[in-house]
Design a protein around this motif. Structure first.
Motif, PDB file in Angstrom:
ATOM      1  N   UNK A   1      11.578  -4.308   4.491  1.00 53.79           N
ATOM      2  CA  UNK A   1      10.313  -3.777   4.998  1.00 53.79           C
ATOM      3  C   UNK A   1       9.745  -2.736   4.044  1.00 53.79           C
ATOM      4  N   UNK A   2      10.606  -1.849   3.551  1.00 54.20           N
ATOM      5  CA  UNK A   2      10.116  -0.786   2.664  1.00 54.20           C
ATOM      6  C   UNK A   2       9.587  -1.354   1.353  1.00 54.20           C
ATOM      7  N   UNK A   3      10.221  -2.397   0.840  1.00 54.72           N
ATOM      8  CA  UNK A   3       9.746  -3.001  -0.400  1.00 54.72           C
ATOM      9  C   UNK A   3       8.411  -3.710  -0.186  1.00 54.72           C
ATOM     10  N   UNK A   4       8.295  -4.460   0.904  1.00 55.55           N
ATOM     11  CA  UNK A   4       7.039  -5.153   1.202  1.00 55.55           C
ATOM     12  C   UNK A   4       5.902  -4.153   1.417  1.00 55.55           C
ATOM     13  N   UNK A   5       6.195  -3.063   2.122  1.00 59.17           N
ATOM     14  CA  UNK A   5       5.190  -2.034   2.371  1.00 59.17           C
ATOM     15  C   UNK A   5       4.761  -1.357   1.074  1.00 59.17           C
ATOM     16  N   UNK A   6       5.709  -1.061   0.223  1.00 60.35           N
ATOM     17  CA  UNK A   6       5.406  -0.381  -1.040  1.00 60.35           C
ATOM     18  C   UNK A   6       4.559  -1.262  -1.953  1.00 60.35           C
TER      19      UNK A   6
ATOM     20  N   UNK B   1       2.469  -3.564  -0.987  1.00 56.73           N
ATOM     21  CA  UNK B   1       1.127  -3.607  -0.398  1.00 56.73           C
ATOM     22  C   UNK B   1       0.360  -2.326  -0.711  1.00 56.73           C
ATOM     23  N   UNK B   2       1.040  -1.197  -0.580  1.00 54.71           N
ATOM     24  CA  UNK B   2       0.420   0.092  -0.861  1.00 54.71           C
ATOM     25  C   UNK B   2       0.059   0.220  -2.339  1.00 54.71           C
TER      26      UNK B   2
ATOM     27  N   UNK C   1      -3.675   1.253  -3.706  1.00 46.96           N
ATOM     28  CA  UNK C   1      -3.880   2.430  -4.542  1.00 46.96           C
ATOM     29  C   UNK C   1      -4.426   2.056  -5.915  1.00 46.96           C
ATOM     30  N   UNK C   2      -3.958   0.975  -6.477  1.00 49.70           N
ATOM     31  CA  UNK C   2      -4.479   0.537  -7.771  1.00 49.70           C
ATOM     32  C   UNK C   2      -5.952   0.140  -7.662  1.00 49.70           C
ATOM     33  N   UNK C   3      -6.332  -0.463  -6.555  1.00 51.30           N
ATOM     34  CA  UNK C   3      -7.747  -0.796  -6.335  1.00 51.30           C
ATOM     35  C   UNK C   3      -8.601   0.458  -6.211  1.00 51.30           C
ATOM     36  N   UNK C   4      -7.992   1.571  -5.850  1.00 54.72           N
ATOM     37  CA  UNK C   4      -8.704   2.838  -5.747  1.00 54.72           C
ATOM     38  C   UNK C   4      -8.664   3.632  -7.050  1.00 54.72           C
TER      39      UNK C   4
ATOM     40  N   UNK D   1       1.137  -4.048   8.073  1.00 51.34           N
ATOM     41  CA  UNK D   1       1.465  -3.236   6.898  1.00 51.34           C
ATOM     42  C   UNK D   1       0.203  -2.941   6.087  1.00 51.34           C
ATOM     43  N   UNK D   2      -0.725  -3.897   6.031  1.00 50.83           N
ATOM     44  CA  UNK D   2      -1.988  -3.681   5.315  1.00 50.83           C
ATOM     45  C   UNK D   2      -2.797  -2.572   5.984  1.00 50.83           C
ATOM     46  N   UNK D   3      -2.751  -2.509   7.312  1.00 51.57           N
ATOM     47  CA  UNK D   3      -3.458  -1.461   8.052  1.00 51.57           C
ATOM     48  C   UNK D   3      -2.917  -0.083   7.654  1.00 51.57           C
ATOM     49  N   UNK D   4      -1.590   0.009   7.567  1.00 45.96           N
ATOM     50  CA  UNK D   4      -0.975   1.278   7.161  1.00 45.96           C
ATOM     51  C   UNK D   4      -1.339   1.602   5.719  1.00 45.96           C
ATOM     52  N   UNK D   5      -1.284   0.601   4.847  1.00 42.83           N
ATOM     53  CA  UNK D   5      -1.594   0.819   3.429  1.00 42.83           C
ATOM     54  C   UNK D   5      -3.034   1.286   3.243  1.00 42.83           C
ATOM     55  N   UNK D   6      -3.971   0.710   3.978  1.00 44.08           N
ATOM     56  CA  UNK D   6      -5.377   1.117   3.863  1.00 44.08           C
ATOM     57  C   UNK D   6      -5.569   2.575   4.268  1.00 44.08           C
TER      58      UNK D   6
END
Length: 395
Positions: A194-199, A201-202, A206-209, A371-376
């Protein structure tokens, strides 16, 4: 009656004079510099000036030749001062200030430099001295010239380069390899996955920002906690985010939380969690064996002050963005002594995405859209953090 009146009048005048004398003496207390020293860092040096009073100073860079100038007002220097050999500072000259009482320190530099940080540390642990700390890096700087006691930019290209430097965020997917972390109660989900998939996605968000993002691991491998911190510092991270998922015997427990460093945990749950996470590796702090004990004291103080304050500021932005989007625990911002939060010069937080011991939350964390919701939300928080005036002023 007149004699008594005159006595009272004289007494009041004497008391007033004494108070004024104490005030003037206190206000004009001279700052006596006892020590000037440097310590080598990964990308530059740390300069420490130690004195008896709080510093009233200006610090700026000049070119042709490259110099760091520190003007210390209402200051005198005790004894002969010098500096140890290092990769950036070549020498030190001490002079008098032109228009006010004080000293000017001129450090000749071997190459271009940038003032990364400058701050004052109050006396600590029974010490009486104040410390002025300046971090210099050798990765480029704004070239300036001095006219009429004012510093002005003479290189717009250099200034643009410094201001437009991408901020570096290091993401740390918790656990990995032989260390699975928590295991879900209902679906047997491994925390490390989970932590790897979340990271990952994040990282995309962040790179898009416009941020420069590194992962401490991008595959299922085990990395000791101490090395995770070293990776962040090696990348000159401006922000370090360690990603985890929680678990507890109470299956009803649920919600997102964020931790920043504290010598004492904010509650028993945080204390137990920190102890559990830290069992993978034992660390008392960074390895500063090449530095003097005095420099080590400064680094520890920095961990407890500047970086900790910035970490808490970032945590407040994260909590603000998460509200209304996902479930949060009570007192969402917590404190604990996680090993991965102990980098002395990198603002650091640890995320607990939710509870794998809770049926619904384990199911949510397995879902990419959740996870995308959290990343956003995290992306917005990171952007707001770096735009914060106090944070932006340190770059």
């Amino acid at each position: 009656m007149n004699t008594m009146f005159n006595f009272r009048k004289i007494y009041i005048c004497l008391v007033t004079f004494a108070l004024m004398f104490c005030y003037v003496s206190s206000a004009k207390a001279m700052n006596v510099i006892h020590d000037i020293r440097t310590g080598q860092q990964v990308d530059g040096i740390r300069l420490v000036v130690e004195g008896s009073e709080k510093f009233n100073y200006d610090a700026f860079l000049l070119d042709n030749p490259n110099r760091l100038v520190i003007d210390l007002k209402n200051t005198t220097i005790k004894g002969k001062q010098g500096i140890s050999a290092n990769n950036l500072v070549e020498g030190l000259r001490i002079g008098e200030l032109a228009n006010v009482k004080g000293k000017r320190l001129v450090f000749t530099l071997k190459s271009n430099a940038n003032i990364k940080k400058k701050f004052i540390l109050e006396p600590q642990n029974g010490q009486n001295n104040w410390r002025l700390v300046i971090d210099l890096s050798s990765d480029g700087r704004v070239v300036t010239s001095k006219n009429n006691n004012k510093v002005s930019s003479t290189s717009s290209n250099s200034n643009k380069s410094i201001m437009s430097r991408k901020k570096v965020v290091v993401l740390d997917p918790g656990h990995g390899g032989k260390d699975p972390g928590a295991i879900g109660r209902s679906f047997k989900t491994y925390e490390k996955n989970i932590t790897l998939a979340m990271s990952k996605e994040l990282k995309k968000v962040l790179e898009n920002r416009g941020f420069k993002v590194f992962l401490t691991r991008s595959t299922d491998i085990f990395i000791p906690l101490r090395k995770r911190v070293a990776i962040a510092r090696a990348h000159h991270a401006d922000l370090f985010i360690s990603v985890h998922a929680d678990s507890t015997v109470n299956r009803k427990a649920r919600g997102f939380s964020i931790y920043t460093l504290s010598e004492t945990a904010s509650d028993k749950e945080a204390e137990a969690l920190a102890e559990r996470e830290n069992k993978a590796d034992i660390i008392d702090g960074m390895d500063f064996s090449d530095n003097s004990p005095e420099i080590n004291d400064v680094l520890i103080s920095l961990s407890q002050n500047d970086s900790r304050n910035k970490s808490s500021k970032f945590a407040s932005y994260v909590v603000g963005e998460m509200k209304g989007r996902i479930s949060l625990v009570n007192n969402t911002h917590k404190f604990a002594g996680f090993a991965v939060l102990k980098a002395p010069d990198v603002p650091s937080v640890l995320l607990e995405l939710g509870y794998l011991s809770n049926y619904s939350e384990e199911k949510y964390l397995r879902n990419s859209s959740y996870r995308k919701k959290i990343a956003d939300a995290m992306g917005v928080a990171v952007s707001r953090y770096f735009k914060d005036p106090e944070v932006a002023a340190s770059f």
